[in-house]
Design an enzyme around this catalytic site. Structure first.
Site, PDB file in Angstrom:
ATOM      1  NE  ARG A  60       5.974 -11.578  -1.022  1.00 39.64           N
ATOM      2  CZ  ARG A  60       6.293 -10.806  -1.161  1.00 39.64           C
ATOM      3  NH1 ARG A  60       4.959 -10.364  -1.503  1.00 39.64           N
ATOM      4  NH2 ARG A  60       7.059  -9.681  -2.041  1.00 39.64           N
ATOM      5  CB  THR A  88       4.790 -10.527   8.930  1.00 35.15           C
ATOM      6  OG1 THR A  88       4.259 -11.588   7.788  1.00 35.15           O
ATOM      7  CG2 THR A  88       3.715 -10.660   9.963  1.00 35.15           C
ATOM      8  N   GLY A  95       0.759  -4.635  -4.764  1.00 35.23           N
ATOM      9  CA  GLY A  95       0.244  -3.658  -3.638  1.00 35.23           C
ATOM     10  C   GLY A  95       1.300  -2.429  -3.910  1.00 35.23           C
ATOM     11  CD  GLU A 117       1.116 -13.548  -5.614  1.00 36.39           C
ATOM     12  OE1 GLU A 117       1.627 -13.869  -5.627  1.00 36.39           O
ATOM     13  OE2 GLU A 117       0.612 -13.506  -4.873  1.00 36.39           O
ATOM     14  CG  HIS A 138       1.966 -10.096  -5.820  1.00 33.83           C
ATOM     15  ND1 HIS A 138       2.230 -11.757  -5.159  1.00 33.83           N
ATOM     16  CD2 HIS A 138       2.465  -8.814  -5.145  1.00 33.83           C
ATOM     17  CE1 HIS A 138       3.173 -10.757  -4.019  1.00 33.83           C
ATOM     18  NE2 HIS A 138       3.224  -9.518  -4.517  1.00 33.83           N
ATOM     19  CG  ASP A 196      -2.717  -7.350  -3.625  1.00 31.64           C
ATOM     20  OD1 ASP A 196      -2.866  -7.428  -4.765  1.00 31.64           O
ATOM     21  OD2 ASP A 196      -1.034  -7.392  -3.953  1.00 31.64           O
TER      22      ASP A 196
HETATM   23  P1  NAP Z   1       9.245  -4.320   6.953  1.00 29.04           P
HETATM   24  O1  NAP Z   1       9.518  -2.859   7.323  1.00 29.04           O
HETATM   25  O2  NAP Z   1      10.566  -5.304   7.239  1.00 29.04           O
HETATM   26  O3  NAP Z   1       8.584  -5.116   8.401  1.00 29.04           O
HETATM   27  C1  NAP Z   1       7.902  -6.735   8.234  1.00 29.04           C
HETATM   28  C2  NAP Z   1       7.125  -6.061  10.203  1.00 29.04           C
HETATM   29  O4  NAP Z   1       6.669  -8.100  10.347  1.00 29.04           O
HETATM   30  C3  NAP Z   1       8.432  -6.000  10.794  1.00 29.04           C
HETATM   31  O5  NAP Z   1       8.252  -5.150  11.894  1.00 29.04           O
HETATM   32  C4  NAP Z   1       9.180  -7.424  11.435  1.00 29.04           C
HETATM   33  O6  NAP Z   1       9.246  -7.570  13.175  1.00 29.04           O
HETATM   34  C5  NAP Z   1       7.974  -7.972  11.689  1.00 29.04           C
HETATM   35  N1  NAP Z   1       7.594  -9.486  11.466  1.00 29.04           N
HETATM   36  C6  NAP Z   1       8.803 -10.662  11.144  1.00 29.04           C
HETATM   37  N2  NAP Z   1       8.653 -11.469  11.435  1.00 29.04           N
HETATM   38  C7  NAP Z   1       7.356 -11.650  12.160  1.00 29.04           C
HETATM   39  C8  NAP Z   1       7.128 -12.585  13.187  1.00 29.04           C
HETATM   40  N3  NAP Z   1       7.246 -13.819  13.409  1.00 29.04           N
HETATM   41  N4  NAP Z   1       5.943 -11.808  14.239  1.00 29.04           N
HETATM   42  C9  NAP Z   1       5.655 -11.060  13.795  1.00 29.04           C
HETATM   43  N5  NAP Z   1       5.564  -9.615  13.116  1.00 29.04           N
HETATM   44  C10 NAP Z   1       7.247 -10.244  12.468  1.00 29.04           C
HETATM   45  O7  NAP Z   1       8.683  -4.758   5.430  1.00 29.04           O
HETATM   46  P2  NAP Z   1       7.734  -3.768   5.272  1.00 29.04           P
HETATM   47  O8  NAP Z   1       8.317  -2.883   3.997  1.00 29.04           O
HETATM   48  O9  NAP Z   1       6.538  -3.382   5.496  1.00 29.04           O
HETATM   49  O10 NAP Z   1       7.177  -5.118   4.350  1.00 29.04           O
HETATM   50  C11 NAP Z   1       6.929  -6.095   4.494  1.00 29.04           C
HETATM   51  C12 NAP Z   1       6.724  -7.111   3.778  1.00 29.04           C
HETATM   52  O11 NAP Z   1       5.061  -7.179   2.431  1.00 29.04           O
HETATM   53  C13 NAP Z   1       6.946  -7.287   2.307  1.00 29.04           C
HETATM   54  O12 NAP Z   1       7.965  -8.427   2.951  1.00 29.04           O
HETATM   55  C14 NAP Z   1       6.623  -8.071   1.537  1.00 29.04           C
HETATM   56  O13 NAP Z   1       6.407  -9.261   1.807  1.00 29.04           O
HETATM   57  C15 NAP Z   1       4.493  -8.070   1.579  1.00 29.04           C
HETATM   58  N6  NAP Z   1       5.004  -6.737   0.810  1.00 29.04           N
HETATM   59  C16 NAP Z   1       3.856  -6.844  -0.681  1.00 29.04           C
HETATM   60  C17 NAP Z   1       3.662  -6.255  -1.572  1.00 29.04           C
HETATM   61  C18 NAP Z   1       2.798  -6.459  -1.942  1.00 29.04           C
HETATM   62  O14 NAP Z   1       2.128  -5.884  -3.333  1.00 29.04           O
HETATM   63  N7  NAP Z   1       1.326  -7.440  -2.292  1.00 29.04           N
HETATM   64  C19 NAP Z   1       3.862  -5.363  -1.780  1.00 29.04           C
HETATM   65  C20 NAP Z   1       5.319  -4.760  -0.236  1.00 29.04           C
HETATM   66  C21 NAP Z   1       6.129  -5.460   0.349  1.00 29.04           C
HETATM   67  P3  NAP Z   1      10.054  -6.414  13.465  1.00 29.04           P
HETATM   68  O15 NAP Z   1      10.086  -5.194  13.574  1.00 29.04           O
HETATM   69  O16 NAP Z   1      10.541  -7.448  14.843  1.00 29.04           O
HETATM   70  O17 NAP Z   1      11.328  -6.889  12.418  1.00 29.04           O
END
Ligand code: NAP
Length: 320
Positions: free
Chosen positions: A238, A209, A288, A267, A286, A262
């Site tokens: 995160r 998330t 990803g 951090e 971190h 990750d």
């Molecule tokens: P995304 O397409 O917006 O997907 C996030 C999902 O989380 C959505 O389906 C959303 O639901 C769901 N969500 C939001 N709040 C929630 C809650 N309270 N309970 C349950 N589900 C919830 O984003 P993404 O592109 O997949 O990226 C997700 C996150 O990964 C980023 O925001 C970032 O923090 C993290 N990330 C980390 C790295 C790394 O290097 N480690 C790299 C990229 C991303 P809905 O469909 O209802 O909106």
């Protein structure tokens, strides 16, 4: 006169060539991150800032009175104070989509590394300990193929992970998400689950998330207790989406089997963090989205968002 932009990390030549058509820009060219006080000096007269994860605070905005746009080089934008930026008419953008497959690859790498103890055993081989000696844990791990994966956060990246799990590893995939995703259920055969059942049934629990006020600390003591004792927990979202102290306790008390992380609450991670001493915890810094191709694609997307916003167009990925 062209608008002024500061880029707080190195970017590819093609991105610089693109920016040069529209802006006067300066780039922090060093691999080590720019210090906050130096960043505040650099942005004193800029219209735009391209950055990755820098907290956009009142203090930062006060140091940059002309700032109109902050273009994040990441999909997550928890570094933005959305209300503050709105009140100061500062546009914020992110880079969704171009990193999905790269982050999903890393997530799968963490699943495999923790299940088959790859990082831990790599260190033993290099230390000349090819075979277990008596009293050692034999070098066995757990299977990924055919196991149950629970994904919390079935967004763009969650879906890419689910596709790998279903098509490549014949896994049963459960997911919990804010909204249900019938199209993903139909296409991939993943099953929607409430959070509790997902935690109870999954061999691997993977958190994907964004960090928001609702998701902060969403996996804590209660959630770790619900997981199987054999469960492996993976966090690629995160650091603050989990209660890190609760994870440490759960691992120390053998309430779960292992973890792969990750991201961390703090951090760079503090070198005294007990998680770093645990052989059953795999860590990465971190990374990803950190493949060369994807990093360059993110930088180009961030540059396009910046140029659009500064030339009066609606940026494709505006979040505030
Ligand atoms: P995304 O397409 O917006 O997907 C996030 C999902 O989380 C959505 O389906 C959303 O639901 C769901 N969500 C939001 N709040 C929630 C809650 N309270 N309970 C349950 N589900 C919830 O984003 P993404 O592109 O997949 O990226 C997700 C996150 O990964 C980023 O925001 C970032 O923090 C993290 N990330 C980390 C790295 C790394 O290097 N480690 C790299 C990229 C991303 P809905 O469909 O209802 O909106």
């Amino acid at each position: 006169m062209k608008p002024k932009v500061y880029v707080s990390q190195p970017i590819a030549k093609e991105v610089k060539e693109y920016l040069a058509q529209y802006c006067d820009f300066k780039v922090w060219e060093n691999e080590e991150p720019i210090k906050r006080e130096d960043l505040l000096k650099e942005i004193a007269d800029v219209d735009g800032l391209i950055t990755s994860g820098r907290r956009i605070t009142e203090n930062l905005l006060n140091h940059a009175p002309n700032l109109k746009v902050v273009s994040n080089l990441s999909v997550g934008y928890n570094n933005f104070d959305l209300e503050l930026m709105k009140s100061r008419n500062v546009i914020g953008t992110n880079t969704p989509g171009v990193l999905d497959e790269t982050v999903a690859d890393l997530a799968f790498g963490l699943i495999l590394a923790s299940a088959r103890r790859i990082a831990e055993l790599d260190q033993l081989v290099k230390a000349g300990k090819w075979e277990p000696t008596s009293g050692d844990d034999p070098f066995v791990g757990v299977d990924v193929y055919g196991a149950t994966l629970g994904i919390i956060g079935m967004g763009r990246i969650g879906e890419s992970i689910a596709r790998r799990a279903k098509l490549g590893f014949n896994m049963d995939v459960l997911y919990y998400n804010r909204s249900r995703k019938p199209n993903v259920e139909d296409e991939l055969g993943v099953k929607y689950s409430d959070k509790e059942s997902l935690l109870q049934q999954s061999d691997f629990v993977l958190l994907m998330t964004p960090l928001t006020p609702e998701t902060q600390g969403m996996i804590g003591e209660k959630e770790f207790k619900l997981m199987k004792k054999s469960a492996i927990f993976i966090n690629v979202s995160r650091g603050q989406t989990i209660d890190e102290q609760a994870l440490i306790k759960a691992l120390e008390n053998k309430e779960i089997h292992a973890a792969a992380l990750d991201v961390f609450e703090q951090e760079p991670v503090n070198k005294d963090n007990p998680l770093l001493k645990m052989p059953n915890v795999v860590t990465t810094p971190h990374i990803g989205s950190a493949s060369r191709k994807t990093t360059d694609a993110m930088a180009m997307k961030a540059a396009k968002n910046m140029v659009a916003a500064l030339t009066g167009e609606e940026p494709e990925n505006r979040v505030v």
